[in-house]
Enzyme design. Sequence first.
Site, mmCIF file in Angstrom:
data_model
loop_
_atom_site.group_PDB
_atom_site.id
_atom_site.type_symbol
_atom_site.label_atom_id
_atom_site.label_comp_id
_atom_site.label_asym_id
_atom_site.label_seq_id
_atom_site.Cartn_x
_atom_site.Cartn_y
_atom_site.Cartn_z
ATOM 1 N N CYS A 157 -6.839 -27.323 -33.904
ATOM 2 C CA CYS A 157 -6.088 -26.397 -33.046
ATOM 3 C C CYS A 157 -4.668 -26.208 -33.541
ATOM 4 O O CYS A 157 -4.078 -25.141 -33.362
ATOM 5 C CB CYS A 157 -6.104 -26.877 -31.597
ATOM 6 S SG CYS A 157 -5.412 -28.529 -31.340
ATOM 7 N N GLU A 193 -4.809 -27.594 -22.808
ATOM 8 C CA GLU A 193 -4.412 -27.566 -24.226
ATOM 9 C C GLU A 193 -5.414 -26.661 -24.910
ATOM 10 O O GLU A 193 -6.527 -27.073 -25.217
ATOM 11 C CB GLU A 193 -4.406 -28.987 -24.796
ATOM 12 C CG GLU A 193 -3.617 -29.092 -26.108
ATOM 13 C CD GLU A 193 -4.450 -28.743 -27.323
ATOM 14 O OE1 GLU A 193 -4.332 -27.595 -27.814
ATOM 15 O OE2 GLU A 193 -5.215 -29.594 -27.786
#
Length: 502
Positions: A271, A237
């Site tokens: 993010c 990720e």
Amino acid sequence: MTVTAPDQLVSADPRDGRTLGQYPVHGTAEVSERVDAARAAAPAWARLGHAGRARDLDAWRRLILRRVGELVRLISAETGKTRADAQLEVILVADHLRWAAAHAGRVLRPRRVPTGMLMFHHTATVEHHPLGVVGVIGPWNYPAFIPVGPVAHALAAGNTVVFKPSEYTPAAGAWLVATFAEATGRPDVLQAVFGRGDTGAALCRSGVDKIAFTGSTETGKRVMAACAENLTPVLLECGGKDAVIVDRDADLDSAADAVVWGGLANAGQTCIGVERVYVHQDVADRFTETVVDRAAALRTGPGPDAHIGPMATPGQPGIVLDHIRDALSRGGRALLGGPESVRAPYVSPVILADVPEDADVLTRETFGPVLVINRVRSAAEAVERANACAYGLGAAVFSRTQATAIARRLRVGMVSVNSVLAFAGIPALPFGGTGASGFGRVHGPEGLREFTRTHSVARQWLRPPVQPLSFRRSDRTMDALVRLVRVVHGAGRSGPRQPGSR
């Protein structure tokens, strides 16, 4: 924030440098010891079954919630984020822990699948078994919520876990591991290793059965390379450059409010935070004015009344400053703030407009409280610009009539419609991206299956009248099967004879 020395990590508050704790830097030998201990603990943890593991995970969740104030203060101190941002993080921790514990049994139970005509005399079952030991490498921006995703799902699926928190937030990682041991009495099921990149590399090469990594794309590439040496599977990720599309029929007030929060909360260090906004030219002026007004009202700095805290790592203000200067040098306009907004460790909100699409602030992760608003002629142009980026993590769309259609055209792993970041708060939704944002999923059913090995079983329950899987089969048997397959598949009872057929 962490002050580093060769053999220790000193966790410190980025707002005032106050020391929060000291942690040893673990080398290859220490990492191997913890992986070995986790390997030894894995069979007993797996034998607990889903119900037994759920009881332990629920006990951990309840302990976290009883001591919620302690964890909130620790997260806020170690990252510098506001109390409200830290509280939201802990709420997400509890919600995702509960979902993984409650649903692992249903998601991972054996399931029957159709066998097809040829194998009608069999039953077919798909099973999901634990991998064994999972290594989790966590980030610093959400030091509890983000790692708890893979940790909780890996544990619920029957694996033991060795967790390396970021070198910038070791205290939060240590707290999570200690409370799990306290709640369950199983200190070897979830263990921590501390250190920098070398420690993470040692974990990748330690023989764990999978690595789940969250962090930058560049570091993700190094993790993947280290894991490739032993063919260790990896879940990545990585970074994002999330776009928001505001169409001409959007609720502009709601969109502006969401964009300001989605881009500036946690000082922009998210993010899936908003970094790019593409707004229809017909409503761009009103939308942009609202965004600037709301961002200008936010207070940056220390203290309980601040909306935006400091950058959590020493190098981040410099990256933000470089991106702002590059955008302005290419012809972009500063509608709020500018280079003067960067006063390390703090960065006040910056709103830019008319920035060329090849600027760093639109192609690389800024990870700071900077929003770029560019106007477009149509939703189609907005989609084209949003998809041109190498990253493909999350996005959002604001429109009263076309939001879902626009969302489906975005090359990302997750989209919020008429909201921002909502997908991260829904435990049943898989979380992850594509392209430079990585691959694999945490959260939801897909997140549970990520930490299992798929096991397919075919069981013969009836002796078949003809057996094609045997050297005792006859040509007559195979010809009859071919004719039957033609009929079943709608190709007719006969056809041209093949060369060499009998």
